[in-house]
Design a protein around this motif. Sequence first.
Motif, PDB file in Angstrom:
ATOM      1  N   GLU A  96       0.848  -1.199   0.000  1.00 12.02           N
ATOM      2  CA  GLU A  96       0.000   0.000   0.000  1.00 12.02           C
ATOM      3  C   GLU A  96       0.879   1.242   0.000  1.00 12.02           C
ATOM      4  N   LYS A 136       1.614   4.927   0.770  1.00 13.56           N
ATOM      5  CA  LYS A 136       1.154   5.892   1.777  1.00 13.56           C
ATOM      6  C   LYS A 136       1.614   7.311   1.455  1.00 13.56           C
ATOM      7  N   THR A 154      -4.133   6.494   3.924  1.00 12.93           N
ATOM      8  CA  THR A 154      -4.502   5.381   3.060  1.00 12.93           C
ATOM      9  C   THR A 154      -4.125   5.717   1.637  1.00 12.93           C
ATOM     10  N   THR A 190      -5.335  -4.317   5.100  1.00 10.78           N
ATOM     11  CA  THR A 190      -5.081  -2.884   5.234  1.00 10.78           C
ATOM     12  C   THR A 190      -4.666  -2.531   6.657  1.00 10.78           C
ATOM     13  N   TYR A 192      -5.534   0.058   8.455  1.00 17.06           N
ATOM     14  CA  TYR A 192      -6.631   0.582   9.262  1.00 17.06           C
ATOM     15  C   TYR A 192      -7.960  -0.113   9.026  1.00 17.06           C
TER      16      TYR A 192
END
Length: 142
Positions: free
Chosen positions: A44, A46, A51, A108, A110
């Motif tokens: 991912e 950032k 996100t 993920t 979060y």
Amino acid sequence: MAKPPSRKTAALEATIAGASQSSSAGALPTKKSTARAGRIMYIECKAGGLTGNARIGRVTFSKTGRTLYYRGQRIQSLKGAGFKSNYYNVDTGEDYWISGPKRNGGDTLYGGSTPVEIDDDVREEYWRDIRRQPDRVNERAA
């Protein structure tokens, strides 16, 4: 007069003999060789905030294991110094959260319900081996 071998010694010799007979070219690969071949990871970006765009893809490792390679990018560990990220792109400086994919799909950092794209070259292996849902191998997002 020589002392006969103990039971432990005899058992150890039998184990060593069995291991040497069973080792062959078809044996399982070592951790080091599988690491160089690559590992499926959750990646991912950032760079824009908490996100970002996320993918599941295969990363490869350098010989030392300190650098990851994904789609031509060199990504190195922040060694615990990052804020909401654990890796950074060496060339662009963008922060990344990279971790192993979870069986339940909660990859993920979060949580959330944002769909995560799966690279075509790992899609079948991801659904079959990691998520253990072989009926979903044609889905391109998790």
